[in-house]
Design a protein around this motif. Structure first.
Motif, PDB file in Angstrom:
ATOM      1  N   ILE A  23       1.427  10.636 -12.733  1.00 48.30           N
ATOM      2  CA  ILE A  23      -0.020  10.203 -12.751  1.00 48.30           C
ATOM      3  C   ILE A  23      -0.189   9.875 -11.133  1.00 48.30           C
ATOM      4  O   ILE A  23      -1.584  10.027 -10.782  1.00 48.30           O
ATOM      5  N   ILE A  24       0.409   9.247 -10.463  1.00 49.28           N
ATOM      6  CA  ILE A  24       0.063   8.849  -8.955  1.00 49.28           C
ATOM      7  C   ILE A  24      -0.027  10.204  -8.399  1.00 49.28           C
ATOM      8  O   ILE A  24      -1.074  10.287  -7.558  1.00 49.28           O
ATOM      9  N   ILE A  25       0.864  11.121  -8.511  1.00 48.90           N
ATOM     10  CA  ILE A  25       0.690  12.383  -7.505  1.00 48.90           C
ATOM     11  C   ILE A  25      -0.399  13.151  -7.928  1.00 48.90           C
ATOM     12  O   ILE A  25      -1.385  13.598  -7.005  1.00 48.90           O
ATOM     13  N   GLY A  26      -0.908  13.061  -9.309  1.00 48.97           N
ATOM     14  CA  GLY A  26      -1.948  13.829  -9.807  1.00 48.97           C
ATOM     15  C   GLY A  26      -3.378  13.209  -9.464  1.00 48.97           C
ATOM     16  O   GLY A  26      -4.505  13.561 -10.044  1.00 48.97           O
ATOM     17  N   SER A  27      -3.365  11.955  -9.040  1.00 48.10           N
ATOM     18  CA  SER A  27      -4.456  11.022  -8.807  1.00 48.10           C
ATOM     19  C   SER A  27      -5.060  11.500  -7.560  1.00 48.10           C
ATOM     20  O   SER A  27      -4.645  12.472  -6.686  1.00 48.10           O
ATOM     21  N   MET A  73     -16.257   0.737  -0.217  1.00 45.15           N
ATOM     22  CA  MET A  73     -15.296  -0.050   0.056  1.00 45.15           C
ATOM     23  C   MET A  73     -13.946   0.502  -0.791  1.00 45.15           C
ATOM     24  O   MET A  73     -14.057   1.212  -1.671  1.00 45.15           O
ATOM     25  N   TYR A  74     -12.942   0.809   0.063  1.00 45.01           N
ATOM     26  CA  TYR A  74     -11.746   1.106  -0.351  1.00 45.01           C
ATOM     27  C   TYR A  74     -10.818   0.023  -0.780  1.00 45.01           C
ATOM     28  O   TYR A  74     -11.056  -1.001  -0.210  1.00 45.01           O
ATOM     29  N   SER A  75      -9.690   0.175  -1.389  1.00 45.99           N
ATOM     30  CA  SER A  75      -8.758  -0.539  -1.825  1.00 45.99           C
ATOM     31  C   SER A  75      -7.536  -0.127  -1.527  1.00 45.99           C
ATOM     32  O   SER A  75      -7.290   1.061  -1.820  1.00 45.99           O
ATOM     33  N   VAL A  76      -6.486  -1.138  -1.126  1.00 44.82           N
ATOM     34  CA  VAL A  76      -5.176  -0.914  -0.877  1.00 44.82           C
ATOM     35  C   VAL A  76      -4.510  -1.658  -1.671  1.00 44.82           C
ATOM     36  O   VAL A  76      -4.647  -3.171  -1.715  1.00 44.82           O
ATOM     37  N   CYS A  77      -3.671  -1.507  -2.588  1.00 46.19           N
ATOM     38  CA  CYS A  77      -2.560  -2.335  -3.232  1.00 46.19           C
ATOM     39  C   CYS A  77      -1.387  -1.833  -2.796  1.00 46.19           C
ATOM     40  O   CYS A  77      -0.556  -0.967  -2.597  1.00 46.19           O
ATOM     41  N   GLY A  78      -0.336  -2.934  -2.133  1.00 41.68           N
ATOM     42  CA  GLY A  78       0.879  -2.778  -1.567  1.00 41.68           C
ATOM     43  C   GLY A  78       2.047  -3.724  -2.198  1.00 41.68           C
ATOM     44  O   GLY A  78       1.832  -4.824  -3.115  1.00 41.68           O
ATOM     45  N   ASP A  79       3.161  -3.222  -2.131  1.00 37.66           N
ATOM     46  CA  ASP A  79       4.455  -3.901  -2.646  1.00 37.66           C
ATOM     47  C   ASP A  79       5.645  -3.645  -1.712  1.00 37.66           C
ATOM     48  O   ASP A  79       5.423  -2.871  -0.772  1.00 37.66           O
ATOM     49  N   SER A  83     -10.784   4.923  -3.497  1.00 34.96           N
ATOM     50  CA  SER A  83     -12.068   4.229  -3.778  1.00 34.96           C
ATOM     51  C   SER A  83     -12.017   3.510  -5.274  1.00 34.96           C
ATOM     52  O   SER A  83     -10.808   3.614  -5.812  1.00 34.96           O
ATOM     53  N   GLN A  84     -12.978   2.676  -5.539  1.00 36.17           N
ATOM     54  CA  GLN A  84     -12.766   2.335  -6.834  1.00 36.17           C
ATOM     55  C   GLN A  84     -12.803   3.314  -7.885  1.00 36.17           C
ATOM     56  O   GLN A  84     -12.178   3.030  -8.740  1.00 36.17           O
ATOM     57  N   GLU A  85     -13.473   4.354  -7.799  1.00 37.53           N
ATOM     58  CA  GLU A  85     -13.285   5.462  -8.760  1.00 37.53           C
ATOM     59  C   GLU A  85     -12.104   6.060  -8.911  1.00 37.53           C
ATOM     60  O   GLU A  85     -11.440   6.342 -10.088  1.00 37.53           O
ATOM     61  N   ASP A  86     -11.363   6.132  -7.646  1.00 35.74           N
ATOM     62  CA  ASP A  86      -9.815   6.652  -7.647  1.00 35.74           C
ATOM     63  C   ASP A  86      -8.981   5.827  -8.447  1.00 35.74           C
ATOM     64  O   ASP A  86      -8.172   6.282  -9.353  1.00 35.74           O
ATOM     65  N   TRP A  87      -9.232   4.491  -8.078  1.00 38.21           N
ATOM     66  CA  TRP A  87      -8.133   3.707  -8.631  1.00 38.21           C
ATOM     67  C   TRP A  87      -8.637   3.218 -10.324  1.00 38.21           C
ATOM     68  O   TRP A  87      -7.408   3.283 -11.080  1.00 38.21           O
ATOM     69  N   ASP A  88      -9.891   3.411 -10.540  1.00 44.43           N
ATOM     70  CA  ASP A  88     -10.251   3.428 -12.217  1.00 44.43           C
ATOM     71  C   ASP A  88      -9.387   4.528 -12.837  1.00 44.43           C
ATOM     72  O   ASP A  88      -9.119   4.271 -13.961  1.00 44.43           O
ATOM     73  N   ALA A  89      -9.574   5.681 -12.393  1.00 45.34           N
ATOM     74  CA  ALA A  89      -8.981   6.840 -12.969  1.00 45.34           C
ATOM     75  C   ALA A  89      -7.536   6.821 -13.326  1.00 45.34           C
ATOM     76  O   ALA A  89      -7.098   6.838 -14.397  1.00 45.34           O
TER      77      ALA A  89
END
Length: 285
Positions: free
Chosen positions: A76-80, A1-7, A26-32
């Motif tokens: 942090i976002i760009i490096g993720s 499952m992928y996740s998207v957060c928006g604003d 992914s969950q792993e991407d978001w957690d890091a």
């Protein structure tokens, strides 16, 4: 499952630009990314506009410190491994060509376009999987956005249909993931504002860092020419969608409903239900 957060984001008086943006992973991407984010903010609720302008929770803090925080969080976002997408409107266009447009239409236009772009991203991702959407809680549009989400994604014949979760959810700024989306939304808004604003300005370094990674970060801007072209095609689109404004008004009065996006989406559902019923009756005969 992928996740998207928006604003969403807009200029101070919501006169020139409106934007909605989000991050996908992914969950792993978001957690890091979230762990690095919380470590840098110290758990403080981040709001991009307040941080840059030394307001709210960032009032009384040295301006250079606030800008350093903004820069570090951007990196942090760009490096993720997260992918960002943003959609923004030049508000002069809809106001000129659609002066009677509903107030929440700006949000819904950006929101709907963003759903499609993230659906395409899920389709292109390896492995392919469904997306679960979470957007910033916004009292004015949560209900209609939920309806629009269902209306847009519940199309079994559409090739992107398998990639959407059944429901959309909403969260507050307490969520670090919503805070990350807030930063992307602000960058989306500020770039279009730079392009259409009264005084020319260079591209922000934060935005330049993102557009240097064209697959990871993509931004779409709808300006005056788009809305002029759309106005010219509007009569044809109304006919194709069977959207009769007089009939819509009569239906709203009959149902005792206000004229807003939620009601209009219900009206489209009513038309589709009637169309399916008529087709069923024809098939029986």
């Amino acid at each position: 499952m992928y996740s998207v957060c928006g604003d969403e984001s807009h200029d101070g008086k919501q006169e020139r630009v409106f934007a909605v943006a989000g991050l996908f992973g992914s969950q792993e991407d978001w957690d890091a990314a979230e762990a690095a984010w919380v470590a840098r903010t110290g758990g403080k609720v981040f709001h991009a506009a307040d941080c840059e302008s030394d307001k709210g929770d960032f009032a009384g803090i040295d301006h250079k410190m606030n800008l350093a925080l903004y820069k570090d969080l951007t990196q942090i976002i760009i490096g993720s491994r997260l992918c960002g997408r943003g959609v923004a409107l030049d508000l002069a266009g809809p106001r000129e060509f659609f002066p009677d447009i509903l107030p929440e239409s700006y949000y819904h236009k950006c929101f709907n376009e963003l759903l499609i772009r993230f659906g395409e991203l899920a389709y292109l991702s390896i492995p392919q999987d469904k997306i679960e959407f979470t957007f910033d809680h916004r009292f004015e549009t949560d209900y209609s956005a939920g309806l629009l989400y269902k209306y847009t994604t519940n199309q079994p014949e559409w090739k992107l249909f398998p990639y959407y979760h059944d429901e959309i959810s909403f969260a507050t700024r307490q969520s670090p993931r919503i805070q990350m989306a807030d930063l992307i939304a602000r960058e989306t808004m500020k770039e279009l504002d730079r392009q259409v604003g009264p005084a020319p300005r260079p591209t922000r370094r934060s935005m330049a860092s993102m557009i240097a990674k064209p697959y990871r970060f993509e931004f779409t801007y709808y300006v005056r020419e788009y809305f002029e072209d759309f106005r010219n095609k509007f009569a044809e689109a109304q006919t194709a969608a069977h959207l009769d404004i007089e009939d819509l008004g009569n239906w709203l009065r009959q149902m005792g409903l206000p004229d807003n996006w939620g009601s209009r989406l219900r009206y489209l559902g009513y038309l589709e239900a009637n169309e399916r019923l008529n087709k069923h009756d024809k098939d029986k005969t």
